[in-house]
Design an enzyme around this catalytic site. Structure first.
Site, short mmCIF file in Angstrom:
data_model
loop_
_atom_site.label_atom_id
_atom_site.label_comp_id
_atom_site.label_asym_id
_atom_site.label_seq_id
_atom_site.Cartn_x
_atom_site.Cartn_y
_atom_site.Cartn_z
N CYS A 262 30.65 -62.78 -41.72
CA CYS A 262 31.64 -62.85 -42.67
C CYS A 262 33.15 -63.13 -42.32
CB CYS A 262 31.70 -61.46 -43.86
SG CYS A 262 30.17 -61.15 -44.50
N1 SAJ Z 1 35.96 -55.06 -36.45
C1 SAJ Z 1 37.06 -54.87 -35.49
N2 SAJ Z 1 38.03 -53.86 -35.93
C2 SAJ Z 1 38.09 -53.39 -37.33
C3 SAJ Z 1 36.90 -53.57 -37.98
C4 SAJ Z 1 36.11 -54.48 -37.40
O1 SAJ Z 1 37.40 -55.44 -34.45
O2 SAJ Z 1 38.93 -52.57 -37.45
C5 SAJ Z 1 34.99 -56.13 -35.77
C6 SAJ Z 1 33.67 -55.64 -35.78
O3 SAJ Z 1 33.61 -54.98 -34.50
C7 SAJ Z 1 32.67 -56.92 -36.12
C8 SAJ Z 1 33.55 -57.60 -36.87
O4 SAJ Z 1 34.91 -57.08 -36.85
O5 SAJ Z 1 32.29 -57.38 -34.99
C9 SAJ Z 1 33.36 -57.40 -38.46
O6 SAJ Z 1 33.09 -55.98 -38.63
P1 SAJ Z 1 33.06 -55.68 -40.12
O7 SAJ Z 1 32.92 -54.15 -40.34
O8 SAJ Z 1 34.09 -56.32 -41.10
O9 SAJ Z 1 31.68 -55.90 -40.61
P2 SAJ Z 1 31.02 -57.00 -41.59
O10 SAJ Z 1 31.04 -58.39 -40.72
O11 SAJ Z 1 29.56 -56.56 -41.92
O12 SAJ Z 1 31.81 -57.16 -42.78
C10 SAJ Z 1 31.33 -56.66 -43.92
C11 SAJ Z 1 32.07 -57.48 -45.00
N3 SAJ Z 1 31.32 -57.50 -46.04
C12 SAJ Z 1 31.40 -58.73 -47.06
O13 SAJ Z 1 31.89 -59.58 -46.53
C13 SAJ Z 1 30.63 -58.72 -48.17
C14 SAJ Z 1 33.59 -56.97 -45.08
O14 SAJ Z 1 34.03 -57.58 -46.28
C15 SAJ Z 1 33.67 -55.47 -45.06
O15 SAJ Z 1 34.93 -55.38 -45.22
C16 SAJ Z 1 33.08 -54.97 -43.90
O16 SAJ Z 1 31.64 -55.31 -44.04
C17 SAJ Z 1 33.22 -53.40 -44.07
O17 SAJ Z 1 33.99 -53.03 -44.58
O18 SAJ Z 1 32.45 -52.90 -43.05
#
Ligand code: SAJ
Length: 426
Positions: A262
């Protein structure tokens, strides 16, 4: 809506479609599942939790998903949910081929009066330019013979609290009837607010905005991390300090990169779409460039620290802990660790890789083996198993340097043991 008369067909049984199919079934719909992956279909027929989400374990026994392999078998369905991938290609251009193909499949196999909802993440305009024409081409009049809506998926893989049954949703449609039908459908399966949007483009824009917001904020703290690293400021403590402000601040955390299906993908949808209007989303582009640069930045941190010990990456025995893009899930999509592996191998490092969720890329069977074979450690994924490693173990195995790509190890304790520690911005 007479639920027991309603048949739902979910096209695309992945991390979005499969939980949705289960949820529809336990809420009284007759559910049909269609996917091109025969292995997936066979596993679903065996009742397996194919997305390995714990909350589904107790729901699955109560669910019945009728797997269909021939698209003609979907013709009696009343509601179609399109939940197929919308990746980007190597130039980061949005690949809408799966959404278009699924739309054509439904258009060729549905009966008049059906409701078609796209859940895949798409940029504003896709429903008008690609989905709607697929149905009009089959002679259907949208708003009369078929109702089209968009309800962007909001699945957060591995989240113990938020899942498809309790996450609020937004819905948009081309017409009032389509909006009413789709809002009613989601209200019948989701125990949370369903917000009707004024237009279908607004619904398409909501998801892109949500995830671009996250990407930009991560890029912001990644840039701070690089700057504060040069000022000997621990950015993680600074973010913790800023988080004491009870309003108008939302913590994000620096890391060795942004992966997943995403966050690193969705902004490109908007960047590319806006180009059609000669609009340049500079801010989104810069954020993407900063986040895409974090794997190289992290490897250069490791290289600099090795150099300061009189060593080089070439021939260095590096233990890589974690390959998945996110803690406690096994998902390689856009994972920064893949770029880090590529860079380390290019520099001639000898890698000992272990990820409990990704055995196929691990050449070590456990943490012990990695520590035994390595002189330095790069932590790329914050799996719980890695957080539990007693810091003394690194010392016992003669680890002299740790680059903590997720800032999740105990920096002070490692430093106290005489181990060189470099985090991202700390
Ligand atoms: N990450 C960072 N710093 C942060 C948060 C995440 O470096 O502060 C990195 C993570 O390590 C990862 C990537 O970003 O590599 C994505 O992390 P994520 O927590 O956003 O996980 P996802 O990809 O599963 O994102 C989902 C998304 N959900 C949908 O698109 C429906 C996102 O919108 C959500 O915000 C996220 O989950 C969530 O909140 O955990």
């Amino acid at each position: 809506m007479q639920k027991n008369m309603e048949k739902v067909c979910v096209i695309g049984l992945g991390y979005v479609g499969f939980p949705l199919a289960v949820l529809c079934s336990i809420n009284g719909y007759e559910v049909y599942g269609f996917d091109k992956d025969e292995k997936k279909l066979a596993r679903i027929e065996k009742g397996e939790n194919i997305v390995e989400e714990k909350y589904l374990d107790e729901l699955l026994p109560k669910a019945k998903i009728n797997v269909i392999r021939d698209e003609s078998q979907m013709k009696d369905c009343d509601i179609f949910i399109i939940a197929v991938p919308t990746p980007v290609d190597e130039k980061y251009y949005p690949d809408l081929s799966y959404v278009i193909s699924a739309s054509v499949t439904v258009a060729k196999n549905m009966k008049k009066g059906s409701l078609v909802i796209v859940e895949s993440t798409i940029n504003p305009g896709v429903c008008e330019e690609f989905v709607r024409p697929a149905f009009e081409k089959e002679g259907f009049t949208v708003g009369q013979d078929v109702f089209i809506a968009h309800c962007p998926e909001r699945i957060n893989p591995g989240d113990p609290k938020w899942n498809v049954s309790n996450i609020p949703r937004v819905v948009g449609s081309f017409d009032e009837q389509g909006l009413e039908k789709s809002v009613k459908f989601y209200e019948s399966i989701v125990g949370a607010k369903i917000m009707p949007m004024k237009t279908i483009r607004e619904a398409e824009a909501v998801k892109i905005m949500e995830n671009s917001f996250r990407d930009i904020n991560i890029a912001f703290v990644n840039e701070l991390a690089k700057s504060f690293n040069l000022m000997d400021i621990d950015v993680v403590n600074v973010i913790r300090g800023a988080s004491t402000k009870p309003f108008a601040f939302m913590a994000h955390w620096p890391s060795c990169g942004v992966g997943g299906h995403c966050i690193p993908v969705d902004p490109y949808y908007l960047i590319e779409k806006a180009k059609e209007n000669d609009f340049d989303h500079q801010f989104l582009r810069v954020a993407r460039a900063i986040n895409n640069g974090m794997p190289l930045y992290s490897v250069e941190l490791l290289q600099d620290e090795l150099n300061s010990l009189g060593k080089s990456l070439k021939g260095a025995k590096i233990g890589l802990l974690g390959v998945s893009y996110k803690a406690n899930v096994g998902d390689l999509r856009e994972s920064p660790a893949l770029k880090i592996i590529e860079l380390l191998e290019k520099h001639g490092a000898v890698l000992n890789i272990y990820d409990p969720f990704i055995p196929k890329l691990s050449n070590a069977n456990n943490v012990e083996e990695v520590l035994d074979r390595s002189e330095a450690i790069f932590l790329a994924t914050g799996h719980d198993e890695f957080l539990k490693i007693p810091v003394e173990k690194f010392k016992e195995h003669g680890i002299g340097l740790i680059v903590d790509g997720m800032n999740c190890l105990d920096k002070d304790k490692l430093l106290a043991l005489g181990i060189k520690y470099k985090g991202i911005g700390r």
